[in-house]
Motif scaffolding. Structure first.
Motif, PDB file in Angstrom:
ATOM      1  N   ALA A  22      -3.274  -0.572  -9.107  1.00 32.82           N
ATOM      2  CA  ALA A  22      -2.942   1.023  -8.483  1.00 32.82           C
ATOM      3  C   ALA A  22      -3.411   1.181  -6.729  1.00 32.82           C
ATOM      4  CB  ALA A  22      -3.585   2.175  -8.952  1.00 32.82           C
ATOM      5  N   LEU A  23      -4.676   0.787  -6.914  1.00 27.29           N
ATOM      6  CA  LEU A  23      -4.752   0.812  -4.935  1.00 27.29           C
ATOM      7  C   LEU A  23      -3.564  -0.049  -4.549  1.00 27.29           C
ATOM      8  CD1 LEU A  23      -5.616   1.617  -2.683  1.00 27.29           C
ATOM      9  CD2 LEU A  23      -7.157   0.003  -3.075  1.00 27.29           C
ATOM     10  N   VAL A  37      -2.328  12.468   2.582  1.00 30.08           N
ATOM     11  CA  VAL A  37      -3.299  12.219   1.798  1.00 30.08           C
ATOM     12  C   VAL A  37      -4.638  12.040   2.888  1.00 30.08           C
ATOM     13  CG1 VAL A  37      -4.176  10.431   0.265  1.00 30.08           C
ATOM     14  CG2 VAL A  37      -1.238  11.042   0.133  1.00 30.08           C
ATOM     15  N   GLY A  83       7.322   5.864   4.525  1.00 31.45           N
ATOM     16  CA  GLY A  83       5.628   5.837   3.770  1.00 31.45           C
ATOM     17  C   GLY A  83       4.179   6.329   4.377  1.00 31.45           C
ATOM     18  N   TRP A  97       4.389  10.117   3.929  1.00 25.56           N
ATOM     19  CA  TRP A  97       3.514  11.236   3.558  1.00 25.56           C
ATOM     20  C   TRP A  97       2.509  11.153   2.637  1.00 25.56           C
ATOM     21  CZ3 TRP A  97       0.497   8.530  -0.311  1.00 25.56           C
ATOM     22  CH2 TRP A  97       1.262   7.413  -0.532  1.00 25.56           C
ATOM     23  N   SER A  98       2.068   9.709   3.138  1.00 27.15           N
ATOM     24  CA  SER A  98       1.116   9.185   2.930  1.00 27.15           C
ATOM     25  C   SER A  98      -0.715   9.620   3.978  1.00 27.15           C
ATOM     26  CB  SER A  98       0.495   7.857   2.553  1.00 27.15           C
ATOM     27  OG  SER A  98       1.022   7.175   4.539  1.00 27.15           O
ATOM     28  N   ALA A 151      -0.549  -0.719  -5.082  1.00 28.43           N
ATOM     29  CA  ALA A 151       0.991   0.129  -5.652  1.00 28.43           C
ATOM     30  C   ALA A 151       0.774   1.165  -4.288  1.00 28.43           C
ATOM     31  CB  ALA A 151       1.093   0.414  -6.486  1.00 28.43           C
ATOM     32  N   LEU A 152      -0.114   2.389  -3.965  1.00 34.34           N
ATOM     33  CA  LEU A 152      -0.559   2.823  -3.340  1.00 34.34           C
ATOM     34  C   LEU A 152      -0.095   2.813  -1.627  1.00 34.34           C
ATOM     35  CD1 LEU A 152      -0.879   6.405  -2.564  1.00 34.34           C
ATOM     36  CD2 LEU A 152      -3.452   4.861  -2.274  1.00 34.34           C
ATOM     37  N   LEU A 153      -0.630   1.520  -1.409  1.00 40.93           N
ATOM     38  CA  LEU A 153      -0.699   1.081   0.482  1.00 40.93           C
ATOM     39  C   LEU A 153       1.375   0.736  -0.073  1.00 40.93           C
ATOM     40  CD1 LEU A 153      -4.103  -1.281   0.502  1.00 40.93           C
ATOM     41  CD2 LEU A 153      -2.926   0.896   1.381  1.00 40.93           C
ATOM     42  N   GLY A 163       3.637   1.507  -1.620  1.00 44.87           N
ATOM     43  CA  GLY A 163       4.296   3.162  -1.297  1.00 44.87           C
ATOM     44  C   GLY A 163       4.015   3.407   0.669  1.00 44.87           C
ATOM     45  N   ALA A 164       3.071   3.132   0.595  1.00 42.59           N
ATOM     46  CA  ALA A 164       2.790   4.442   1.947  1.00 42.59           C
ATOM     47  C   ALA A 164       3.062   2.795   3.196  1.00 42.59           C
ATOM     48  CB  ALA A 164       1.102   4.367   2.209  1.00 42.59           C
TER      49      ALA A 164
END
Length: 231
Positions: free
Chosen positions: A78-79, A18, A11, A14-15, A81-83, A85-86
């Protein structure tokens, strides 16, 4: 505390890019002391907390992948899911499960990020929670006191998303291993370590403020003390 599995190392790979795009591309972030973050082995980056974007900016400028302890209220939609995934660490309830995951990260030799004030606000580090101190004592990992300035200005709410090219400053301090006196045991040992983290962070913030025109906000941004889980 039971043994926990460390979150995936993939995670942050890539994060953090960002976060770097936000820090360097959207905002004008100056970073000082990157070489003070240990290049290998466990470390706990502890920073003061003033605004919503502190986490992504700091995650992006730490020179290694990092896993932050983040309140469960952020893990929605969505946030969330992003967290996930990170591979960031969700803090629920007492935070014991999150601390166990943080300890697993450190024992793996990686970096944990924390905002030990526990809430966004004025960022003076007047008081800190004990999670970072506990992790430092249990793992032997050094803490890296870190200053965040410019992510929120006086009069702005803690949820502010700053205008593009906002000037931001992140300064990493020298790593410090907590070494409580041998005679301290149990709660007294934890209290000593907690105050040592607070003192290190306050000193780091004060030292950075003395070298820049960027100031801490003069208010707490209308924060709620239940806004962030224990960090």
């Amino acid at each position: 505390m039971t043994t926990a599995q460390a979150p995936s190392q993939w995670g942050p790979r890539w994060s953090r890019w960002v976060g770097r795009v936000l820090a360097r591309g959207l905002w004008a972030t100056e970073v000082r002391g990157r070489d003070r973050v240990p290049s290998a082995g466990p470390a706990i980056v502890v920073a003061n907390h003033v605004g919503f974007i502190d986490g992504p900016v700091l995650h992006g400028v730490i020179p290694r992948g990092s896993h932050f302890l983040i309140g469960s209220h952020m893990f929605h939609g969505a946030l969330g899911a992003l967290l996930r995934g990170a591979s960031q660490i969700e803090v629920e309830g007492s935070g014991r499960a999150a601390l166990a995951q943080g300890l697993a990260v450190l024992r793996r030799g990686d970096v944990v990020g924390m905002f030990p004030e526990g809430t966004r606000g004025a960022g003076r580090a007047d008081a800190v929670h004990g999670g970072a101190a506990w992790l430092a004592l249990q793992s032997g990992a050094p803490i890296v006191p870190t200053t965040m300035l410019g992510t929120r200005h006086t009069g702005e709410p803690v949820s502010v998303w700053p205008r593009p090219r906002r000037r931001i400053l992140v300064e990493f301090g020298h790593p410090q291993v907590l070494e409580p006196p041998a005679e301290l045991k149990g709660r007294r040992r934890q209290e000593w370590a907690q105050e040592a983290v607070a003192e290190a962070l306050r000193a780091q913030v004060a030292g950075t403020l003395a070298t820049t025109t960027i100031e801490l906000p003069a208010d707490d941004g209308g924060r709620s003390d239940t806004e962030e889980a224990l960090s």
